[in-house]
Write a protein that holds these residues in place. Sequence first.
Motif, mmCIF file in Angstrom:
data_model
loop_
_atom_site.group_PDB
_atom_site.id
_atom_site.type_symbol
_atom_site.label_atom_id
_atom_site.label_comp_id
_atom_site.label_asym_id
_atom_site.label_seq_id
_atom_site.Cartn_x
_atom_site.Cartn_y
_atom_site.Cartn_z
ATOM 1 N N ARG A 487 0.832 -1.204 0.000
ATOM 2 C CA ARG A 487 0.000 0.000 0.000
ATOM 3 C C ARG A 487 0.865 1.251 0.000
ATOM 4 O O ARG A 487 0.580 2.220 -0.714
ATOM 5 C CB ARG A 487 -0.929 -0.007 1.220
ATOM 6 C CG ARG A 487 -2.042 -1.035 1.112
ATOM 7 C CD ARG A 487 -2.916 -1.035 2.351
ATOM 8 N NE ARG A 487 -3.584 0.242 2.539
ATOM 9 C CZ ARG A 487 -4.711 0.611 1.941
ATOM 10 N NH1 ARG A 487 -5.302 -0.213 1.083
ATOM 11 N NH2 ARG A 487 -5.262 1.793 2.179
ATOM 12 N N ARG A 488 1.918 1.256 0.804
ATOM 13 C CA ARG A 488 2.802 2.418 0.829
ATOM 14 C C ARG A 488 3.450 2.629 -0.533
ATOM 15 O O ARG A 488 3.589 3.762 -1.008
ATOM 16 C CB ARG A 488 3.875 2.246 1.907
ATOM 17 C CG ARG A 488 4.960 3.317 1.864
ATOM 18 C CD ARG A 488 5.670 3.450 3.203
ATOM 19 N NE ARG A 488 6.534 2.347 3.533
ATOM 20 C CZ ARG A 488 7.855 2.364 3.355
ATOM 21 N NH1 ARG A 488 8.442 3.417 2.812
ATOM 22 N NH2 ARG A 488 8.586 1.337 3.710
ATOM 23 N N GLN A 491 1.308 4.434 -3.194
ATOM 24 C CA GLN A 491 0.893 5.816 -2.976
ATOM 25 C C GLN A 491 1.535 6.711 -4.040
ATOM 26 O O GLN A 491 2.546 6.351 -4.644
ATOM 27 C CB GLN A 491 1.311 6.273 -1.576
ATOM 28 C CG GLN A 491 0.603 5.531 -0.453
ATOM 29 C CD GLN A 491 -0.897 5.706 -0.477
ATOM 30 O OE1 GLN A 491 -1.394 6.823 -0.576
ATOM 31 N NE2 GLN A 491 -1.625 4.592 -0.415
#
Length: 503
Positions: A487-488, A491
């Motif tokens: 998820r990071r 981004q």
Amino acid sequence: MGTAGVSDNSGWDATLEDLEGRRQQARAMGGTDKVAQRRAEGRLDARGRIDGLLDAGSFTEIGTLAGPVPADALVAGVGAIDGRPVAVGAEDFTTMGGSIGPAATRKRWRIADIARRERIPLVMLLEGAGHRPPMPGDPGGGGPNDLQAQAALSGIVPMVCGMMGPSAGHGAITALLCDFSIMTGDAAIFTAGPPVVEASLGERVGKDDLGGPAVAIGAGTIHNTAADDADLLAQIRSYLSYFGSSAWESPPVVNIGDTGPRRIDRMLDLVPRDGRRGYDMAAVVESLVDCGHSLAIQPDYGRSIICALACLGGEPVGVVANQPVELAGSIDAAAADKAAHFISVCDAFHLPLLFLADNPGVLAGTASERAGVLRASARMYAAQTGATTVKIHVTLRKAFGFGSCVMAMNPHDSQTLSFAFPGATVGAMGAAGAGRAVGADEQAERDLRRAEEESAYRSASALSFDEVIDPRDTRNAILSALEVSARRRRQPCEPKTRPGITP
């Protein structure tokens, strides 16, 4: 007025014929004989090199008519590699030895400007004599500085340089400003070529002894070598496949197969339990990554550290691994310098970093100190600790002293996950060295050895490692770390800011 339905081109015929004639003259480069001679030698000319690099039919040339000689000895423009736009320039050695005139300087600046503005990679293919004296027909007045434009691209878009013949002076600096540089066996790179060296210093030297592959690779000036032009162009395409087009993009997913979890039973054979026995870390890397495929960066420089681009679970990663068959994995100045640059490039373009540690520390001794090992290892540490990309660490058998710090062992240094094999030993130094350092008696030496054997579990008990793993589960543990960080990593991206100064 022409017949209805039939255009008389309104007088354009002569104008278009003139344009086409000028274009043909530029595309003829240094003339039929020179181009034919290169082909007879089995070498590509500048336009052939661009055709070999880019997707078929994707090249759009700029500056075709610039300068007083064909294309001013630089073929430049934009095209695509694997469907993604790139800016490219290729020095034309058949035209005045590929030398750089004012118009070519402006073209070099322009493709760097396009790369910055459109956020696409820049590729330079070099074979030229550097700046030439002024000629009739050169544009007058000051122009933009192409090296400044290229330097401003650092960490913004990937930059790659191919050395495909002798390259001197201004042109050669281009290679040093790039993230990745590669040269063929007949290429050379130097501040000034043999005639200038002889005239200014009285030293007679050939191009190979001055800046051929053995010199350039040995000095760390150039990263990799290629068998020929075709191999060089293929390596450039491979290198760029691991990166997004700019620092505003995540690396692309690269599914070459073998993306799922798997246990590696042969890891127990690849990595000896005895920490004093050597083994080839390259085989470990091969076993871990998708389909065993990787691209080694500077494999013949700083050989006690492996730096490689690879995919794990379809995700491009940068691998930094100690190599126990070289200096027992000790980190010398060349290895640290190589790793510092590689870490910085991966970090700039958001590639996760995988550290595989197995070293007895930073290389000690008079030769190492004179080579600047402390400065180089500090540079590597600064790059590692300053990296904001995902960092994953595995200690396979040992990591002592500063050798553990530069290899990102500390999980409190923004790591995603940190692992160790059972029996891994860590600390200021090994038990034998510690015993000699403190003058230990036999009982104290036994205690030190016992503590060393238990160090992985002791570290795990204090959460200095997140987990002690079965070596056969190494790939799966790394994939889990990549999944945790997914998820990071998805981004929105942007270029890094670098307020610090590299040691």
